[in-house]
Motif scaffolding. Structure first.
Motif, short mmCIF file in Angstrom:
data_model
loop_
_atom_site.label_atom_id
_atom_site.label_comp_id
_atom_site.label_asym_id
_atom_site.label_seq_id
_atom_site.Cartn_x
_atom_site.Cartn_y
_atom_site.Cartn_z
N ILE A 79 0.84 -1.19 0.00
CA ILE A 79 0.00 0.00 0.00
C ILE A 79 0.88 1.25 0.00
N THR A 80 0.71 2.09 -1.00
CA THR A 80 1.39 3.38 -1.04
C THR A 80 0.32 4.47 -1.09
N ARG A 81 0.36 5.39 -0.13
CA ARG A 81 -0.63 6.46 -0.08
C ARG A 81 0.05 7.80 -0.39
N ILE A 82 -0.77 8.77 -0.76
CA ILE A 82 -0.25 10.02 -1.28
C ILE A 82 -0.79 11.21 -0.51
N ILE A 83 0.10 12.17 -0.24
CA ILE A 83 -0.28 13.50 0.22
C ILE A 83 0.21 14.47 -0.84
N PHE A 84 -0.70 15.18 -1.47
CA PHE A 84 -0.32 16.12 -2.52
C PHE A 84 0.22 17.42 -1.92
N THR A 85 1.24 17.97 -2.56
CA THR A 85 1.79 19.27 -2.18
C THR A 85 1.80 20.13 -3.44
N THR A 86 0.98 21.15 -3.47
CA THR A 86 0.82 21.92 -4.71
C THR A 86 0.48 23.37 -4.42
N ALA A 87 0.75 24.23 -5.39
CA ALA A 87 0.41 25.64 -5.26
C ALA A 87 -0.95 25.95 -5.87
N PHE A 88 -1.66 24.91 -6.39
CA PHE A 88 -2.90 25.13 -7.13
C PHE A 88 -4.06 24.42 -6.45
N ASP A 89 -5.03 25.20 -5.94
CA ASP A 89 -6.14 24.61 -5.21
C ASP A 89 -7.19 23.99 -6.12
N GLN A 90 -7.13 24.23 -7.44
CA GLN A 90 -8.15 23.68 -8.34
C GLN A 90 -8.03 22.17 -8.52
N PHE A 91 -6.94 21.59 -8.02
CA PHE A 91 -6.76 20.14 -8.17
C PHE A 91 -7.28 19.36 -6.96
N ALA A 92 -7.90 20.04 -6.01
CA ALA A 92 -8.32 19.37 -4.78
C ALA A 92 -9.30 18.23 -5.06
N LEU A 93 -10.29 18.46 -5.93
CA LEU A 93 -11.27 17.41 -6.23
C LEU A 93 -10.61 16.23 -6.93
N ASP A 94 -9.67 16.52 -7.85
CA ASP A 94 -8.94 15.44 -8.52
C ASP A 94 -8.14 14.62 -7.51
N GLY A 95 -7.57 15.31 -6.53
CA GLY A 95 -6.83 14.61 -5.48
C GLY A 95 -7.74 13.69 -4.68
N PHE A 96 -8.95 14.14 -4.42
CA PHE A 96 -9.92 13.32 -3.70
C PHE A 96 -10.27 12.07 -4.51
N ARG A 97 -10.40 12.23 -5.82
CA ARG A 97 -10.80 11.11 -6.67
C ARG A 97 -9.74 10.03 -6.76
N VAL A 98 -8.48 10.38 -6.61
CA VAL A 98 -7.44 9.35 -6.62
C VAL A 98 -7.11 8.90 -5.19
N ASP A 99 -8.01 9.23 -4.26
CA ASP A 99 -7.93 8.70 -2.90
C ASP A 99 -6.71 9.20 -2.13
N ALA A 100 -6.30 10.44 -2.37
CA ALA A 100 -5.18 11.00 -1.61
C ALA A 100 -5.57 11.16 -0.14
N LEU A 101 -4.59 11.01 0.74
CA LEU A 101 -4.86 11.17 2.17
C LEU A 101 -5.05 12.62 2.57
N ASP A 102 -4.32 13.52 1.89
CA ASP A 102 -4.45 14.94 2.23
C ASP A 102 -3.93 15.78 1.06
N TYR A 103 -4.10 17.09 1.21
CA TYR A 103 -3.80 18.03 0.12
C TYR A 103 -3.21 19.27 0.76
N LEU A 104 -1.89 19.44 0.66
CA LEU A 104 -1.22 20.59 1.25
C LEU A 104 -1.04 21.68 0.20
N LEU A 105 -1.54 22.84 0.49
CA LEU A 105 -1.47 23.96 -0.44
C LEU A 105 -0.26 24.84 -0.11
N LYS A 106 0.65 24.98 -1.09
CA LYS A 106 1.85 25.79 -0.89
C LYS A 106 1.48 27.27 -0.83
N PRO A 107 2.19 28.04 -0.02
CA PRO A 107 3.23 27.63 0.93
C PRO A 107 2.59 27.12 2.22
N PHE A 108 3.09 26.03 2.75
CA PHE A 108 2.58 25.48 4.00
C PHE A 108 3.72 25.41 5.01
#
Length: 253
Positions: A79-108
């Motif tokens: 099992i490999t899980r993902i936490i996205f780190t990105t400067a773009f908040d428009q990808f949040a729904l896409d991150g949810f669809r690929v079952d990401a554990l969390d979504y960190l919006l830069k700068p964090f």
């Protein structure tokens, strides 16, 4: 519990920051830093990781594309899980669809990073506790280990839901709403299908009565030929499920 992690980002400063945050966190072990999703994918073939801190906007292969590749390739394996780190908040729904554990919006900052990392640790601890235990020795007395709960992915968390707390479940295309006795006005919204959930629920406690509804049998207050009453909610019974439901009604007679 220690989680083996990699960091993937095509921006050197961002990659260095995430790497430093990982090394600062006692329950995380940094096993690699990669400036592209392609190099990360090559490394994962030989050295699997538990957790990836993954940028989205990268050349050649984006973070979302890497997540989809991993989702298809690792079924039944590590099992490999993902936490996205990105400067773009428009990808949040896409991150949810690929079952990401969390979504960190830069700068964090580190506090935000640690909050996401703790979600990952809690997830893997839940997975570890739910894994089948070794068989008992022949001399040991048999033990009934039937589960009385399930885990639902709600936003970026796994939520434990006791079967006895469920009132009914409503299907909404790619999502389900789970209505609970403990909080009937705030259903849990989870990205899964009603069919998938139906297969997980014990048939002795739950019944599909409509293409859009599953009901908890011990929560039914009243029935008719075409409806089920749970509290103040009336749920229709469709023709497809009438025969099975009629057999259940016989118990009421």
């Amino acid at each position: 519990m220690t989680l083996n992690c990699i960091a993937v980002d095509d921006e050197p400063l961002a990659l260095g920051l995430v790497g430093a945050f990982i090394e600062k966190t006692p329950f995380l072990n940094l096993t690699g830093r990669y400036s592209s999703a392609v190099s990360a994918l090559q490394a994962l073939i030989t050295t699997p990781a538990d957790l990836i801190f993954l940028d989205i906007q990268m050349p050649d292969l984006t973070g979302l594309e890497l997540a989809r590749v991993l989702e298809r390739s690792q079924r039944g394996s590590h099992i490999t899980r993902i936490i996205f780190t990105t400067a773009f908040d428009q990808f949040a729904l896409d991150g949810f669809r690929v079952d990401a554990l969390d979504y960190l919006l830069k700068p964090f900052n580190y506090e935000e990073f640690l909050r996401a990392a703790n979600k990952a640790r809690q997830y893997f601890e839940l997975v570890q506790r739910s894994e089948p235990q070794p068989a008992a020795l022949p001399s040991a007395a048999p033990v009934d280990v039937a589960d009385d709960y399930l885990f639902l992915k709600v936003e970026y968390q796994l939520v434990r839901v006791a079967y006895q707390d469920i009132l009914y479940i409503e299907g909404l295309k790619d999502y389900v709403k789970v209505y609970r006795q403990s909080d009937p006005t705030k259903p849990l919204l989870s990205l899964t299908s009603l069919k998938s959930l139906e297969e997980k629920l014990p048939a002795r406690q739950f019944m599909r009565v409509h293409r859009s509804f599953i009901v908890a049998l011990d929560r039914i207050d009243a029935v008719s030929r075409n409806t089920v009453q749970i509290g103040s909610v009336t749920i229709p019974v469709s023709d497809q499920y009438k025969d099975t439901f009629s057999q259940f009604i016989q118990r009421w007679m």
